[in-house]
Scaffold this motif. Structure first.
Motif: not given
Length: 382
Positions: A67-83, A85-92
């Protein structure tokens, strides 16, 4: 997967083939939909490659099931395992960071202004500047041609040397070599940091009367007077100037991110490429803090290590793959001749020999391998 450069794209494609689709979802995030063949940027000014061949749509490079996600990464929180994005959030569950370097010509006073406001400054790591330099070279009939290396980590440390040598050869072929002074400035005391390639380059430069203005760290560019000022208090005049812009980590990771620990780059074990604190995070390419030369060849080797160690970690197995610091840099010395510098954390590997075959390999053969094999993850060499 953050970043669809060499390391990110190659790793994502190899992971997709190794992991069962019912067990793993793979997403790759990038702010651009285009992937550029950046090694062409020092060749485009001399028309040794053509611009229309240097870009591909990232989505066409990815295997089915990514899955290609076209967005800029604005931060990563490795404690909550979230990324963020400029227009949302992803979990991993597992994260691979391959966001690369950020070009920052604006951090050197006068560089961006010189590029935008004059016809003499072209920071050629930018595609647009490389193409503008192509036109400027056609009109250049003499004076001082300068290439400068910033006092930061840079991707492809050999690129400024190649630009310098190819320019000198170009001026000779144009019949104006006697009217041009060719200079490269660098803040260290050597044109190249690894023997025996350093000694071979020094021999070539002495024979061709290329000046190495060493221990000269660019501080400011007076683009109106066409003078470069150094931190050491020296000056260098120019008529045509091809600076390498300063390069840094990505703001999403450098702004108090626990992944970088206050530094520019993601902190990883230099052999396993696993994060030093967060075991579910791996990183590779220009944006991690391994002490190797930042080249596509290095990212290619690192991708195999991340593939093996990440999948071992996912399965609760011991990580056995080791990155040994391998990097390779084809050093094009003139049209039709090149030598290949290969080295790792401890040793030089290839001989410092100029040959036509090295040129053919880099200019005519390697791009096809890059697009059709490496990026797509069809790479048998670990």
């Amino acid at each position: 997967m953050l970043g669809a450069g060499v390391g990110g794209t190659m790793t994502a494609n190899m992971l997709r083939r190794r992991l069962d689709r019912s067990d793993a979802e793979i997403s790759i995030v990038d702010k651009s939909t285009e992937h550029a063949y950046q090694p062409s940027f020092y060749l485009l000014p001399f028309e040794y490659m053509e611009p229309e061949d240097q870009f591909r749509d990232i989505r066409g490079l990815l295997s089915d099931g990514i899955d290609f996600v076209h967005s800029a990464v604005t931060g990563v929180d490795p404690d909550t395992k979230t990324v963020a994005l400029e227009d949302g959030e992803l979990s991993y569950d597992y994260l691979v960071v391959a966001l690369g370097h950020r070009l920052a010509p604006e951090t050197t006073p006068g560089m961006l202004e010189g590029w935008e406001e004059t016809d003499s400054v072209y920071p050629f790591y930018h595609f647009e500047a490389a193409m503008q330099l192509r036109d400027a070279l056609k009109d250049f009939d003499g004076g001082t041609f300068v290439v400068s290396v910033p006092d930061t980590s840079i991707k492809c440390g050999g690129a400024p040397l190649k630009m310098t040598m190819l320019a000198e050869d170009y001026f000779r072929r144009q019949g104006i070599r006697d009217d041009v002074d060719v200079v490269m400035t660098k803040g260290s005391d050597a044109v190249f940091g690894v023997s025996p390639y350093r000694e071979k380059l020094e021999e070539i430069w002495a024979d061709r009367d290329i000046e190495a203005n060493l221990n000269f760290t660019v501080d400011e560019i007076d683009h109106e007077a066409q003078v470069i000022h150094s931190e050491e208090g020296e000056t260098q005049e120019y008529d045509l100037y091809a600076p390498v812009p300063p390069q840094y980590g990505q703001p999403a990771l450098t702004d108090n991110s626990p992944l970088t620990g206050g530094s520019e780059y993601v902190t990883v074990d230099e052999h396993t490429l696993q994060h030093t604190e967060y075991e579910d995070v791996f990183a590779l390419g220009d944006g991690c803090d391994t002490p190797n030369a930042k080249t596509a060849a290095a990212a290619r080797k690192q991708a195999h290590v991340v593939l093996d160690n990440l999948t071992a970690h996912m399965e609760g197995k011991r990580q056995t793959a080791k990155y040994k610091g391998y990097a390779a840099c084809p050093l094009l010395t003139k049209k039709g001749k090149a030598m290949v510098a290969e080295f790792d954390y401890e040793n030089s590997i290839s001989a410092p020999v100029e040959s036509r075959m090295n040129w053919i390999m880099d200019v005519n053969i390697l791009p096809s391998f890059y697009w059709d094999s490496w990026l797509r993850g069809y790479d048998p060499l670990p």
